[in-house]
Design a protein around this motif. Structure first.
Motif, PDB file in Angstrom:
ATOM      1  N   PHE A  42       0.792  -1.225   0.000  1.00 47.54           N
ATOM      2  CA  PHE A  42       0.000   0.000   0.000  1.00 47.54           C
ATOM      3  C   PHE A  42       0.828   1.282   0.000  1.00 47.54           C
ATOM      4  O   PHE A  42       0.314   2.348   0.364  1.00 47.54           O
ATOM      5  CB  PHE A  42      -0.959   0.009   1.194  1.00 47.54           C
ATOM      6  N   MET A  43       2.097   1.199  -0.407  1.00 41.27           N
ATOM      7  CA  MET A  43       2.873   2.419  -0.560  1.00 41.27           C
ATOM      8  C   MET A  43       2.253   3.327  -1.628  1.00 41.27           C
ATOM      9  O   MET A  43       2.483   4.539  -1.651  1.00 41.27           O
ATOM     10  CB  MET A  43       4.322   2.086  -0.914  1.00 41.27           C
ATOM     11  N   VAL A  44       1.443   2.736  -2.502  1.00 45.97           N
ATOM     12  CA  VAL A  44       0.750   3.520  -3.527  1.00 45.97           C
ATOM     13  C   VAL A  44      -0.210   4.535  -2.900  1.00 45.97           C
ATOM     14  O   VAL A  44      -0.489   5.581  -3.501  1.00 45.97           O
ATOM     15  CB  VAL A  44      -0.028   2.606  -4.493  1.00 45.97           C
ATOM     16  N   TYR A  45      -0.705   4.259  -1.719  1.00 46.42           N
ATOM     17  CA  TYR A  45      -1.674   5.163  -1.078  1.00 46.42           C
ATOM     18  C   TYR A  45      -1.049   6.511  -0.711  1.00 46.42           C
ATOM     19  O   TYR A  45      -1.533   7.559  -1.159  1.00 46.42           O
ATOM     20  CB  TYR A  45      -2.280   4.475   0.144  1.00 46.42           C
ATOM     21  N   PRO A  46      -0.032   6.550   0.136  1.00 48.79           N
ATOM     22  CA  PRO A  46       0.566   7.855   0.452  1.00 48.79           C
ATOM     23  C   PRO A  46       1.188   8.537  -0.762  1.00 48.79           C
ATOM     24  O   PRO A  46       1.203   9.768  -0.841  1.00 48.79           O
ATOM     25  CB  PRO A  46       1.615   7.532   1.527  1.00 48.79           C
ATOM     26  N   THR A  47       1.700   7.745  -1.704  1.00 45.18           N
ATOM     27  CA  THR A  47       2.270   8.336  -2.915  1.00 45.18           C
ATOM     28  C   THR A  47       1.195   9.062  -3.713  1.00 45.18           C
ATOM     29  O   THR A  47       1.401  10.180  -4.200  1.00 45.18           O
ATOM     30  CB  THR A  47       2.920   7.244  -3.788  1.00 45.18           C
ATOM     31  N   THR A  48       0.028   8.443  -3.848  1.00 45.71           N
ATOM     32  CA  THR A  48      -1.088   9.077  -4.562  1.00 45.71           C
ATOM     33  C   THR A  48      -1.563  10.324  -3.833  1.00 45.71           C
ATOM     34  O   THR A  48      -1.825  11.362  -4.459  1.00 45.71           O
ATOM     35  CB  THR A  48      -2.256   8.085  -4.705  1.00 45.71           C
ATOM     36  N   ALA A  49      -1.678  10.236  -2.529  1.00 47.41           N
ATOM     37  CA  ALA A  49      -2.129  11.394  -1.757  1.00 47.41           C
ATOM     38  C   ALA A  49      -1.167  12.567  -1.906  1.00 47.41           C
ATOM     39  O   ALA A  49      -1.585  13.713  -2.090  1.00 47.41           O
ATOM     40  CB  ALA A  49      -2.282  11.010  -0.287  1.00 47.41           C
ATOM     41  N   PHE A  50       0.129  12.281  -1.851  1.00 48.40           N
ATOM     42  CA  PHE A  50       1.132  13.334  -1.986  1.00 48.40           C
ATOM     43  C   PHE A  50       1.075  13.992  -3.361  1.00 48.40           C
ATOM     44  O   PHE A  50       1.005  15.220  -3.485  1.00 48.40           O
ATOM     45  CB  PHE A  50       2.522  12.756  -1.730  1.00 48.40           C
ATOM     46  N   LEU A  51       1.099  13.188  -4.421  1.00 50.06           N
ATOM     47  CA  LEU A  51       1.108  13.744  -5.773  1.00 50.06           C
ATOM     48  C   LEU A  51      -0.205  14.467  -6.083  1.00 50.06           C
ATOM     49  O   LEU A  51      -0.205  15.505  -6.758  1.00 50.06           O
ATOM     50  CB  LEU A  51       1.347  12.632  -6.792  1.00 50.06           C
ATOM     51  N   SER A  52      -1.320  13.929  -5.611  1.00 50.89           N
ATOM     52  CA  SER A  52      -2.619  14.572  -5.855  1.00 50.89           C
ATOM     53  C   SER A  52      -2.676  15.938  -5.189  1.00 50.89           C
ATOM     54  O   SER A  52      -3.073  16.933  -5.813  1.00 50.89           O
ATOM     55  CB  SER A  52      -3.753  13.678  -5.336  1.00 50.89           C
ATOM     56  N   TYR A  53      -2.296  15.976  -3.916  1.00 53.55           N
ATOM     57  CA  TYR A  53      -2.381  17.239  -3.178  1.00 53.55           C
ATOM     58  C   TYR A  53      -1.398  18.264  -3.751  1.00 53.55           C
ATOM     59  O   TYR A  53      -1.725  19.448  -3.881  1.00 53.55           O
ATOM     60  CB  TYR A  53      -2.078  16.989  -1.705  1.00 53.55           C
ATOM     61  N   ARG A  54      -0.213  17.810  -4.115  1.00 54.92           N
ATOM     62  CA  ARG A  54       0.792  18.709  -4.692  1.00 54.92           C
ATOM     63  C   ARG A  54       0.284  19.308  -6.001  1.00 54.92           C
ATOM     64  O   ARG A  54       0.407  20.510  -6.241  1.00 54.92           O
ATOM     65  CB  ARG A  54       2.087  17.919  -4.927  1.00 54.92           C
ATOM     66  N   THR A  55      -0.312  18.464  -6.847  1.00 57.14           N
ATOM     67  CA  THR A  55      -0.842  18.943  -8.126  1.00 57.14           C
ATOM     68  C   THR A  55      -2.018  19.885  -7.907  1.00 57.14           C
ATOM     69  O   THR A  55      -2.143  20.918  -8.574  1.00 57.14           O
ATOM     70  CB  THR A  55      -1.279  17.749  -8.997  1.00 57.14           C
ATOM     71  N   TYR A  56      -2.884  19.525  -6.976  1.00 53.68           N
ATOM     72  CA  TYR A  56      -4.070  20.346  -6.707  1.00 53.68           C
ATOM     73  C   TYR A  56      -3.678  21.746  -6.247  1.00 53.68           C
ATOM     74  O   TYR A  56      -4.238  22.749  -6.692  1.00 53.68           O
ATOM     75  CB  TYR A  56      -4.932  19.660  -5.646  1.00 53.68           C
ATOM     76  N   ARG A  57      -2.716  21.849  -5.360  1.00 52.47           N
ATOM     77  CA  ARG A  57      -2.344  23.147  -4.797  1.00 52.47           C
ATOM     78  C   ARG A  57      -1.565  24.010  -5.781  1.00 52.47           C
ATOM     79  O   ARG A  57      -1.597  25.234  -5.707  1.00 52.47           O
ATOM     80  CB  ARG A  57      -1.501  22.941  -3.533  1.00 52.47           C
ATOM     81  N   GLN A  58      -0.853  23.384  -6.714  1.00 54.71           N
ATOM     82  CA  GLN A  58      -0.002  24.157  -7.621  1.00 54.71           C
ATOM     83  C   GLN A  58      -0.696  24.526  -8.929  1.00 54.71           C
ATOM     84  O   GLN A  58      -0.168  25.336  -9.692  1.00 54.71           O
ATOM     85  CB  GLN A  58       1.275  23.374  -7.923  1.00 54.71           C
ATOM     86  N   SER A  59      -1.856  23.945  -9.196  1.00 56.01           N
ATOM     87  CA  SER A  59      -2.532  24.199 -10.467  1.00 56.01           C
ATOM     88  C   SER A  59      -3.678  25.187 -10.285  1.00 56.01           C
ATOM     89  O   SER A  59      -4.370  25.187  -9.260  1.00 56.01           O
ATOM     90  CB  SER A  59      -3.070  22.895 -11.053  1.00 56.01           C
ATOM     91  N   SER A  60      -3.888  26.025 -11.306  1.00 61.02           N
ATOM     92  CA  SER A  60      -5.022  26.947 -11.314  1.00 61.02           C
ATOM     93  C   SER A  60      -6.078  26.532 -12.338  1.00 61.02           C
ATOM     94  O   SER A  60      -7.109  27.177 -12.453  1.00 61.02           O
ATOM     95  CB  SER A  60      -4.542  28.376 -11.637  1.00 61.02           C
ATOM     96  N   ASP A  61      -5.815  25.448 -13.066  1.00 65.68           N
ATOM     97  CA  ASP A  61      -6.748  24.957 -14.073  1.00 65.68           C
ATOM     98  C   ASP A  61      -7.828  24.117 -13.387  1.00 65.68           C
ATOM     99  O   ASP A  61      -7.510  23.090 -12.768  1.00 65.68           O
ATOM    100  CB  ASP A  61      -6.000  24.104 -15.101  1.00 65.68           C
ATOM    101  N   PRO A  62      -9.106  24.501 -13.489  1.00 69.71           N
ATOM    102  CA  PRO A  62     -10.173  23.745 -12.813  1.00 69.71           C
ATOM    103  C   PRO A  62     -10.231  22.285 -13.231  1.00 69.71           C
ATOM    104  O   PRO A  62     -10.506  21.404 -12.407  1.00 69.71           O
ATOM    105  CB  PRO A  62     -11.449  24.487 -13.225  1.00 69.71           C
ATOM    106  N   LYS A  63      -9.969  22.000 -14.495  1.00 70.02           N
ATOM    107  CA  LYS A  63     -10.037  20.619 -14.971  1.00 70.02           C
ATOM    108  C   LYS A  63      -8.955  19.761 -14.329  1.00 70.02           C
ATOM    109  O   LYS A  63      -9.186  18.594 -13.979  1.00 70.02           O
ATOM    110  CB  LYS A  63      -9.907  20.585 -16.493  1.00 70.02           C
ATOM    111  N   VAL A  64      -7.781  20.333 -14.169  1.00 74.19           N
ATOM    112  CA  VAL A  64      -6.694  19.619 -13.508  1.00 74.19           C
ATOM    113  C   VAL A  64      -7.019  19.412 -12.033  1.00 74.19           C
ATOM    114  O   VAL A  64      -6.800  18.326 -11.472  1.00 74.19           O
ATOM    115  CB  VAL A  64      -5.367  20.391 -13.662  1.00 74.19           C
ATOM    116  N   ARG A  65      -7.562  20.437 -11.409  1.00 76.01           N
ATOM    117  CA  ARG A  65      -7.870  20.369  -9.984  1.00 76.01           C
ATOM    118  C   ARG A  65      -8.943  19.320  -9.688  1.00 76.01           C
ATOM    119  O   ARG A  65      -8.916  18.675  -8.632  1.00 76.01           O
ATOM    120  CB  ARG A  65      -8.303  21.737  -9.486  1.00 76.01           C
ATOM    121  N   VAL A  66      -9.873  19.127 -10.604  1.00 75.67           N
ATOM    122  CA  VAL A  66     -10.915  18.111 -10.420  1.00 75.67           C
ATOM    123  C   VAL A  66     -10.283  16.721 -10.344  1.00 75.67           C
ATOM    124  O   VAL A  66     -10.582  15.937  -9.427  1.00 75.67           O
ATOM    125  CB  VAL A  66     -11.947  18.162 -11.565  1.00 75.67           C
TER     126      VAL A  66
END
Length: 426
Positions: free
Chosen positions: A350-374
């Motif tokens: 389940f190392m995939v779990y924290p890895t997904t959470a990290f990359l998702s949150y990082r992408t969400y916070r750094q992007s201003s594109d609504p489609k990407v944020r979704v």
């Protein structure tokens, strides 16, 4: 047709393919023609898995994610952990027959994740994967509602209108529509949530799985907590919350403890807490007690796959004629995996779990594109939904929850590179 489009189509088919005995043989739908797509062949792989392997092999070498990308390493580690758990279980005298049902769902998901990471190189191809999930959820919602209208009022109503696993499909599809509405604020997103969301909620209600309501609540709370402070999306969410809060309060006050069907979501959530327990709840406790004893006995490496869990009481046991793999697949797949794989194996799986959470949150916070944020927001919230299904209702061994989870792993990995949140060759 391009491979990324074929992957989205294959995902839709895998999530909606129906066995011949589904709907008690009383409702025929076109997806009954595709039951073979997810049925294991004599070689123990199903056509869906073989198609994913083919796409992995055919992928352009230059388009693949770097071997040093954290998600690529995490997915490979998870797959390697499964192989190790099989070999370790066999070395310890484990039974090889139950190993296939123990791992079928997760292996299907990991193969799909590898295929997506190798072939979906653009934002449109990434978005197409989640669009397939929405369409699959809406399709299954319609069939669930139609079947409910056919059987309602009968003396022996089915436990579910479709399957237990569709709880994840319905909830994740709803979260995609809800996140799109919060981020985009367009008339189209309003219509999609109003119409599609209503169908999905009705399907959750009629499918009669209390776990689905807990997953929906957890997913919505996750989406809300992700919203940045002082953002338009958060302001919209707060306005909606202020409008519906009095309605929800009145619903809780009036419906608490009442048996009417309209209050079933409330009853489902309240029944998960302390209070009167039925035989099913007690049987789950017996399973969990045995699993915790196993964890205490072998905390690091576990027993390996193919071994029975420790049954401390046979009062609520299920006969082999009813469920042949009952003693190999407890309802709580999370505890079971900890008992079978130990702490080290569990972490690798389940190392995939924290890895997904990290990359998702990082992408969400750094992007201003609504489609990407979704997509990034859904990448985090689906972890809550799938994890809940793994913990409560055999989600790990089932194709639908596992494939949706791994679709999240893969799309977030690709999205992090497309948006330059994670450098492609770092």
């Amino acid at each position: 047709m391009r491979r990324d489009k074929l992957l989205a189509i294959s995902l839709f088919v895998a999530l909606t393919a129906e066995s011949q005995d589904m709907y008690r043989g009383r409702l025929w739908t076109p997806m009954k023609l595709f039951d073979w797509f997810i049925a294991p062949l004599p070689i123990k792989l199903c056509p869906f898995q073989l198609l994913c392997v083919l796409f992995i092999v055919l992928a352009n070498r230059g388009a693949r994610l770097s071997n040093k990308h954290p998600m690529v390493m995490a997915v490979r580690l998870s797959f390697g952990t499964i192989v190790w758990a099989i070999l370790f279980g066999l070395a310890g005298g484990g039974n090889i027959r139950p190993m296939h049902p123990q791992t079928f769902g997760w292996i299907s998901g990991l193969l799909f994740a590898m295929a997506v990471m190798a072939n979906c190189t653009t934002f449109d191809s990434i978005r197409r994967i989640w669009t397939a999930v929405v369409y699959a959820g809406l399709y299954r919602s319609v069939t669930a509602i139609v079947f409910y209208l056919m059987v309602r009022g009968e003396q022996h109503m089915p436990d579910t209108m479709t399957t237990h696993d569709d709880s994840v499909l319905f909830v994740v599809a709803f979260l995609i529509l809800a996140s799109t509405f919060l981020e985009s604020r367009t008339k189209r997103s309003v219509r999609a949530l109003s119409l599609g969301g209503t169908l999905l909620l009705l399907a959750i209600q009629f499918n009669n799985r209390r776990l689905a309501w807990a997953s929906l609540l957890g997913g919505l709370v996750t989406l809300y907590l992700l919203l940045p402070k002082k953002s338009k999306a958060l302001a919209k969410a707060n306005r909606i919350a202020l409008i519906i809060a009095p309605v929800i309060l009145a619903y809780v006050v009036v419906g608490w403890g009442r048996p009417e069907k309209i209050f079933k979501p409330l009853a489902s959530l309240s029944s998960m807490g302390a209070g009167e327990r039925d035989a099913s709840s007690i049987a789950r406790d017996v399973e969990n007690e045995g699993l915790m004893i196993m964890v205490g006995q072998r905390p690091l490496l576990g027993t390996g796959l193919g071994h029975e869990w420790l049954e401390v009481s046979s009062t609520y046991t299920v006969p082999v004629t009813v469920f042949p793999n009952y003693h190999y697949i407890p309802h709580n797949n999370v505890e079971a995996l900890f008992a079978f794989l130990g702490g080290l194996g569990f972490a690798g799986l389940f190392m995939v779990y924290p890895t997904t959470a990290f990359l998702s949150y990082r992408t969400y916070r750094q992007s201003s594109d609504p489609k990407v944020r979704v997509i990034a927001a859904v990448g985090v919230s689906q972890l809550v939904v799938v994890g809940n299904q793994f913990f409560g209702d055999m989600g790990f061994i089932s194709l639908t929850p596992a494939v949706i989870a791994c679709a999240g792993f893969a799309t977030v990995a690709r999205l992090s590179v497309v948006t330059q949140t994670w450098p492609p060759r770092t």
